[in-house]
Structures are given as structure tokens and as C-alpha cells.
Design a protein around this motif. Structure first.
Motif, PDB file in Angstrom:
ATOM      1  N   TYR A  66      -0.912  -7.572  -3.988  1.00 49.37           N
ATOM      2  CA  TYR A  66       0.454  -7.071  -4.205  1.00 49.37           C
ATOM      3  C   TYR A  66       0.915  -7.613  -5.559  1.00 49.37           C
ATOM      4  CZ  TYR A  66       5.558  -6.964  -3.880  1.00 49.37           C
ATOM      5  OH  TYR A  66       6.887  -6.780  -4.141  1.00 49.37           O
ATOM      6  N   LEU A 123       1.273  -0.597  -7.370  1.00 42.20           N
ATOM      7  CA  LEU A 123       2.065  -1.779  -7.028  1.00 42.20           C
ATOM      8  C   LEU A 123       1.218  -2.697  -6.134  1.00 42.20           C
ATOM      9  CD1 LEU A 123       4.585  -3.483  -6.856  1.00 42.20           C
ATOM     10  CD2 LEU A 123       5.523  -1.903  -5.167  1.00 42.20           C
ATOM     11  N   ILE A 124       0.451  -2.075  -5.233  1.00 49.44           N
ATOM     12  CA  ILE A 124      -0.614  -2.814  -4.540  1.00 49.44           C
ATOM     13  C   ILE A 124      -1.911  -2.223  -5.084  1.00 49.44           C
ATOM     14  CG2 ILE A 124      -1.665  -3.418  -2.335  1.00 49.44           C
ATOM     15  CD1 ILE A 124       1.004  -2.820  -0.990  1.00 49.44           C
ATOM     16  N   VAL A 126       4.240   6.022  -1.655  1.00 49.45           N
ATOM     17  CA  VAL A 126       5.665   5.709  -1.843  1.00 49.45           C
ATOM     18  C   VAL A 126       6.010   5.776  -3.331  1.00 49.45           C
ATOM     19  CG1 VAL A 126       7.422   3.908  -1.587  1.00 49.45           C
ATOM     20  CG2 VAL A 126       5.742   4.271   0.230  1.00 49.45           C
ATOM     21  N   MET A 127       5.151   5.205  -4.169  1.00 46.85           N
ATOM     22  CA  MET A 127       5.404   5.211  -5.621  1.00 46.85           C
ATOM     23  C   MET A 127       5.452   6.648  -6.146  1.00 46.85           C
ATOM     24  SD  MET A 127       5.865   2.126  -6.658  1.00 46.85           S
ATOM     25  CE  MET A 127       6.604   1.666  -5.108  1.00 46.85           C
ATOM     26  N   CYS A 160       9.198  -2.610  -5.637  1.00 44.59           N
ATOM     27  CA  CYS A 160       9.085  -2.587  -4.173  1.00 44.59           C
ATOM     28  C   CYS A 160      10.432  -2.254  -3.551  1.00 44.59           C
ATOM     29  CB  CYS A 160       8.592  -3.930  -3.648  1.00 44.59           C
ATOM     30  SG  CYS A 160       8.509  -3.960  -1.848  1.00 44.59           S
ATOM     31  N   VAL A 161      10.435  -1.176  -2.735  1.00 45.70           N
ATOM     32  CA  VAL A 161      11.687  -0.770  -2.086  1.00 45.70           C
ATOM     33  C   VAL A 161      11.731  -1.278  -0.645  1.00 45.70           C
ATOM     34  CG1 VAL A 161      12.094   1.231  -3.545  1.00 45.70           C
ATOM     35  CG2 VAL A 161      10.627   1.468  -1.534  1.00 45.70           C
ATOM     36  N   ASP A 162      10.846  -2.215  -0.347  1.00 41.53           N
ATOM     37  CA  ASP A 162      10.862  -2.887   0.953  1.00 41.53           C
ATOM     38  C   ASP A 162      10.815  -1.905   2.120  1.00 41.53           C
ATOM     39  OD1 ASP A 162      10.727  -5.185   2.339  1.00 41.53           O
ATOM     40  OD2 ASP A 162      12.873  -5.644   2.297  1.00 41.53           O
ATOM     41  N   CYS A 163       9.993  -0.839   1.939  1.00 43.28           N
ATOM     42  CA  CYS A 163       9.931   0.199   2.974  1.00 43.28           C
ATOM     43  C   CYS A 163       8.973  -0.176   4.105  1.00 43.28           C
ATOM     44  CB  CYS A 163       9.473   1.513   2.349  1.00 43.28           C
ATOM     45  SG  CYS A 163       7.811   1.395   1.655  1.00 43.28           S
ATOM     46  N   ASN A 164       8.142  -1.202   3.892  1.00 40.49           N
ATOM     47  CA  ASN A 164       7.177  -1.679   4.890  1.00 40.49           C
ATOM     48  C   ASN A 164       6.074  -0.675   5.230  1.00 40.49           C
ATOM     49  OD1 ASN A 164       8.131  -4.288   5.247  1.00 40.49           O
ATOM     50  ND2 ASN A 164       9.741  -3.584   6.629  1.00 40.49           N
ATOM     51  N   ALA A 165       5.910   0.351   4.398  1.00 43.21           N
ATOM     52  CA  ALA A 165       4.828   1.308   4.655  1.00 43.21           C
ATOM     53  C   ALA A 165       3.473   0.609   4.615  1.00 43.21           C
ATOM     54  CB  ALA A 165       4.871   2.427   3.615  1.00 43.21           C
ATOM     55  N   CYS A 166       3.346  -0.379   3.721  1.00 45.76           N
ATOM     56  CA  CYS A 166       2.079  -1.114   3.596  1.00 45.76           C
ATOM     57  C   CYS A 166       1.803  -1.938   4.854  1.00 45.76           C
ATOM     58  CB  CYS A 166       2.099  -2.015   2.367  1.00 45.76           C
ATOM     59  SG  CYS A 166       3.562  -3.052   2.255  1.00 45.76           S
ATOM     60  N   ARG A 191       2.206  -8.525   0.950  1.00 50.76           N
ATOM     61  CA  ARG A 191       3.164  -9.109   0.003  1.00 50.76           C
ATOM     62  C   ARG A 191       3.306 -10.617   0.192  1.00 50.76           C
ATOM     63  NH1 ARG A 191       8.180  -5.494   1.261  1.00 50.76           N
ATOM     64  NH2 ARG A 191       7.361  -5.960   3.324  1.00 50.76           N
ATOM     65  N   CYS A 197       1.233   2.511  -0.281  1.00 54.90           N
ATOM     66  CA  CYS A 197       2.182   2.189  -1.333  1.00 54.90           C
ATOM     67  C   CYS A 197       2.114   3.210  -2.472  1.00 54.90           C
ATOM     68  CB  CYS A 197       1.924   0.778  -1.850  1.00 54.90           C
ATOM     69  SG  CYS A 197       3.233   0.211  -2.939  1.00 54.90           S
TER      70      CYS A 197
HETATM   71  S1  SF4 Z   1       4.607   0.089   0.561  1.00 51.75           S
HETATM   72 FE1  SF4 Z   1       4.945  -0.594  -1.531  1.00 51.75          FE
HETATM   73  S2  SF4 Z   1       7.128  -0.283  -1.790  1.00 51.75           S
HETATM   74 FE2  SF4 Z   1       6.799  -0.195   0.399  1.00 51.75          FE
HETATM   75  S3  SF4 Z   1       7.085  -2.312   1.081  1.00 51.75           S
HETATM   76 FE3  SF4 Z   1       4.925  -2.094   0.653  1.00 51.75          FE
HETATM   77  S4  SF4 Z   1       4.725  -2.832  -1.443  1.00 51.75           S
HETATM   78 FE4  SF4 Z   1       6.903  -2.379  -1.130  1.00 51.75          FE
END
Ligand code: SF4
Ligand code: SF4
Length: 522
Positions: A257, A329-330, A319-320, A282-288, A299, A316
């Protein structure tokens, strides 16, 4: 300090402000119940690569025993066969005899060096893509999703009270898992006997007990490890996560991350931008987190539990893409590159400032380090690769040059020699002629370097001769009891070394073994 009164008067004793961490009755239990993980279906390049690897590896495992390879009428036509009864291993055009087991040892060494090579290059790629545990868990998850739906539906079903809907889905899922277990155990036994014949024997209950026992054990282990234990096998049972730590270095690629561009994370980016607070990607969406089959959050940094399956990269990246930001981002990153980028993002400040890695237009600076081929091609990986390739080439050369005709000789231990009535000395030998081809052969067995020496088979009534012609069955060992006689005068009265030689009468191939001819000592 605390004043404590005693019979000796006031004494100063230090009073510590401390709480017993492991106080009896408050210790946490050594066993913690497993928390269920409901990985969400991921999509993206790495997921596609994993599907492909899963299909190829499972295909190889299940189909290989059914492949045929023509070796002529005297050898089995199963392409890959471990023939325990006759102590042979067949792999297409290669046939390994027990005394050639060093080829299997060579393959194991290659597998070991290959793991060093892969791990030092791309981290735990073995764990994430090709380990049987990962592949079968992936397959079991496909079944689970088919009957119970994706993450949210599965979680809902799991917490719902028992109903007809829940029962039939659970029965169907576990039933299919058990069928996969039976197929896995069944495929394994077909590597050890002619697959079509053994299959018919198994379904007619004519197969040996060991076959049913093996299927039973492999069904149970596949079902338990792949369906019930899943990530616990990797975390608690497998030694590989611990070993890999010693193989990684700062140039190894690992799933990372990139907090130097992701932090500070926020779910409320619009509000933060309006207030002029710098925010990361990171929008803290927790998709990862939702897609992770190990139930971890990448993270939090590198973790023993991470099998580097890269599904969080796919999640991720999606999401990006939706946010219109650069992927990665990851990403697969080396520790070196990560440290450089982190230094850039924190230069002059104690915390990460994501604006320092971007230009005025919001693009990542050219100075930001990105993964490139140098991470893979470097001295360490080249040395591993050369070592691995050298073993492979040496084995190929040895395979192409090896003898397919051999002779093994053992001298009698007692008596060492026998004096005959005509003054000759006789020695006894156990000779084994090995015909390692799938064709019958006519072989000449002869003596060399033994002046005046002659031999006779123990079972023969013929006169002793210089050589004997024999027929040897295909792919068989011909055991012989041979007596060799010679006159002591022709040998100067001393023990001598001579050769038993086997030669293909209709071919070029020959082999020899040097043994001793014992004589009475004056
Ligand atoms: S998927 Fe990407 S944007 Fe969403 S929480 Fe994880 S690192 Fe952050
Ligand atoms: S953190 Fe990412 S790479 Fe590691 S196991 Fe979870 S999904 Fe796979």
C-alpha cells in the motif's frame, strides 16, 4: 517512594506503578475462535491471471493420468506413471529406474532453487498463485459463491436463522466440496496405476483397499483445508511464510500500500478539499479489505498473513479508475522504491504530504519511483537463475547420455574361491543384466582382462566359455549365477581385477563392471 512502617522503624521502599499483564484469571485464552471471512469477488488483471493459472494447474492435475504415450507393446502407455510394483517412474519419453533416483533428487533441488528465485524476485508469488492450498481454496470459493452469492449475500445467509433456503444451499455447497475432494483423491491414485483400469476397479469395488483409503484421506484433507480451514492453513500450519522472510530483500517485489500517495485517507474528500486540507488518494472505501481472502488490511503494512494474491491491487485499481486517478495506490513495489517515494512525500515534514509527490496539475512527479525490470533482473536473481538452469541442463545432458544397458556384479563373500581338481581356481558371482529399454534384447556377456578366464552359468551343463549370449526381456533385470574359472599360472598366482562386459549383439551399446578374481595366497 513510599514510607512503610516495620518493626525496625520507618523504611523507604520503592512503590511501582505497574499492572500484571498476565494476571491469573485475566489472561487471554491461547485459543481464539476463527472469525469467518467472506471475500468479495474481485475483477481485474491479477484476478484474470489467477483464473488462468487455476485452470491450467487444476487441468494438469486432473487430466495428466489420462494422457497416453506409446512406448511399444512391452511398456505401459500411461504418459505419467509411478509404477510402484515394478519400481519405475514414467514421464512421457523418460523412464527412471530406482538406481536413477538422483534425477528425481535433481528435480527437487530445482524446485527448491526455483522457489528461492521466485521469492527473491516477486515475493510470495508461489503462495498467491500456484500453491495447491490457494488454488483449491479459490475453487471452493467459486462453489460457495455459486450457491450462496457474493460477500453480502453470504454474510446475510450466515447470520440468518436456519430455514429451507439456508439448509439446501449449505448442503449443496458442502456436497460439491466433498465431490471435489473425492475427485482430487481419485486423481491422485491414478498416477500410481493404469488410470482407466483402476477407475473401473474403483467403481466396481475391485480396487485394493489402499486405493480407497487414499481417496478417503485426500477427500478429508481437501475438504477440511480448502473448505473449512482456508486461510488458517497458510497462517498457522505452513512453514513457508516464515521461511520467505529470510529470502526477501529490499529489491523483492511485494504487494504494498503506497501510503506516500494514499495518506491522509478520508471518506470525505470534497469537504477536505473545500477546507484546504491536503488529502491522499485513499478514499477509505475498504474495497481492498473486502476482497482479501486472508481477512487483512494491506494498509496496515507488510504482514505474515499476506499471500500476495494481488486481489487488493485489482480492487483498488478499479476504485482509482472510477475516481479518475492513476492506478497503483496498491501495487507490486520494492522496499527500496517505497522508501524513496516515502522520503519524497515526507521531506521537510514529520507527516506525509501527498502534494509533494504531485505536480501543479495533480500528476505524479517523474521523480516518483516506479517498478521496472531492474527489480527482477539483478545479480541475486541472475545467480539463482543460472544455478537453477545449470542443474536443469546437467540433468538433460545426463538423461540424453545415460546407459540403457547395465550390469551389476557381486562377488561371493564365502567362499572367496574354490580349488578345482584340474588345478584351476573358481570364483562365484551374482550378475544382474539390466535391459532398460521397452524392447527385448539379445545380450553378449563376456570377460575381459582375465587371461585364460572362462565362465559358465550355474544352471548350465555346457562347457565353460569366454562369452555367453542371452535373451533379456524388455524393461527387466536378468539375474544370473555365474562361475568364472582361471589357471593360477596364467595370473602369476595373484588376485586380479577383470571386467564383466555386456554388449547388445544387434546394437552399439555396452556396459561393464570391474570385479576381483580371488586366488589362494602362498
Ligand atoms: S481500495 Fe484503495 S482507496 Fe479503497 S480503501 Fe483500499 S487502498 Fe483505499
Ligand atoms: S492483502 Fe492483498 S495481496 Fe495480501 S492476501 Fe490480502 S488481497 Fe491478497
Amino acid at each position: 517512594m513510599t514510607d512503610i512502617s516495620s518493626s525496625q522503624g520507618d523504611t523507604h521502599v520503592e512503590d511501582f506503578d505497574v499492572e500484571a499483564v498476565n494476571r491469573a484469571g485475566k489472561r487471554p485464552p491461547l485459543y481464539a475462535a476463527r472469525k469467518k471471512i467472506f471475500p468479495k469477488r474481485a475483477s481485474g488483471n491479477f484476478r484474470r491471471l489467477k483464473w488462468l493459472i487455476m485452470i491450467v494447474t487444476l487441468g494438469i492435475y486432473y487430466i495428466t493420468p489420462w494422457l497416453r504415450f506409446d512406448r511399444g507393446e512391452y511398456a505401459p502407455d500411461q504418459a505419467v506413471l509411478v509404477d510402484l510394483a515394478n519400481r519405475r517412474f514414467y514421464f512421457f519419453f523418460i523412464e527412471i529406474w530406482p538406481q536413477e533416483f538422483y534425477y528425481v533428487a535433481g528435480l527437487l533441488v530445482m524446485a527448491g532453487v526455483g522457489l528461492f528465485l521466485i521469492t527473491s524476485t516477486v515475493g510470495r508469488a508461489w503462495c498467491g498463485y500456484t500453491c495447491p492450498q490457494t488454488v483449491w481454496v479459490d475453487l471452493f470459493l467459486v462453489v460457495e459463491r455459486f450457491f450462496e452469492g457474493d460477500r453480502n449475500q453470504r454474510m446475510k445467509l450466515d447470520s440468518a436463522p436456519w430455514s429451507f433456503n439456508k439448509i439446501w444451499r449449505r448442503v449443496a455447497k458442502h456436497g460439491t466440496w466433498l465431490l471435489i475432494g473425492v475427485a482430487t483423491g481419485g486423481a491422485w491414485i491414478f498416477y500410481f496405476a493404469d488410470a482407466p483400469t483402476l477407475f473401473m476397479d474403483v467403481i466396481h469395488f475391485d480396487a485394493p483397499m489402499v486405493a480407497y483409503f487414499t481417496i478417503l484421506i485426500l477427500t478429508a484433507t481437501t475438504y477440511t483445508f480448502g473448505g473449512l480451514m482456508r486461510e488458517q492453513v497458510c497462517t498457522y500450519m505452513c512453514p513457508w511464510p516464515r521461511i520467505q522472510g529470510a529470502m526477501l530483500d529490499e529489491h523483492s517485489l511485494t504487494v504494498t500500500y503506497n501510503d506516500w500517495r494514499g495518506e491522509p485517507r478520508t471518506k470525505h474528500s470534497k469537504k477536505a478539499i473545500k477546507e484546504g486540507i491536503p488529502i491522499g488518494d485513499c478514499v477509505d472505501c475498504n474495497a481492498c479489505v473486502a476482497v482479501c481472502p486472508m481477512g487483512i488490511d494491506i494498509r496496515d503494512g507488510q504482514q505474515l498473513e499476506c499471500i500476495t494474491c494481488a486481489l487488493c491491487i485489482d480492487a483498488c485499481d478499479n476504485v482509482m479508475d472510477k475516481l479518475g486517478r492513476e492506478q497503483g495506490l496498491i501495487s507490486y513495489t520494492t522496499l527500496n522504491d517505497y522508501n524513496e517515494n516515502m522520503q519524497l512525500a515526507t521531506s521537510g515534514s514529520a507527516t506525509i504530504d501527498p502534494t509533494k509527490v504531485r505536480d501543479d496539475k495533480g500528476n505524479l512527479l517523474d521523480r516518483v519511483r516506479r517498478t521496472n525490470w531492474r527489480s527482477i533482473v539483478r545479480w541475486r536473481t541472475l545467480v539463482y537463475f543460472c544455478f537453477w538452469a545449470a542443474i536443469g541442463v546437467a540433468m538433460l545432458v545426463a538423461l540424453s547420455l545415460r546407459d540403457r544397458l547395465d550390469v551389476n556384479v557381486q562377488h561371493d563373500r564365502n567362499p572367496l574361491y574354490v580349488m578345482l581338481s584340474d588345478g584351476a581356481v573358481r570364483n562365484g558371482y551374482d550378475v544382474k543384466v539390466l535391459n532398460m529399454t521397452p524392447e527385448p534384447r539379445t545380450i553378449r556377456l563376456s570377460l575381459e582382462n582375465l587371461p585364460g578366464g572362462e565362465m559358465i552359468l550355474a544352471s548350465s551343463v555346457d562347457e565353460p566359455q569366454k562369452s555367453i549370449v542371452l535373451d533379456v526381456e524388455p524393461d527387466r533385470v536378468l539375474p544370473l549365477r555365474v562361475y568364472v574359472r582361471a589357471m593360477p599360472q596364467q595370473l602369476d598366482g595373484n588376485p586380479v581385477r577383470f571386467d564383466f562386459v555386456v554388449t547388445d549383439v544387434f546394437g552399439e551399446e555396452s556396459s561393464r563392471e570391474t570385479v576381483k578374481f580371488e586366488m589362494p595366497q602362498e
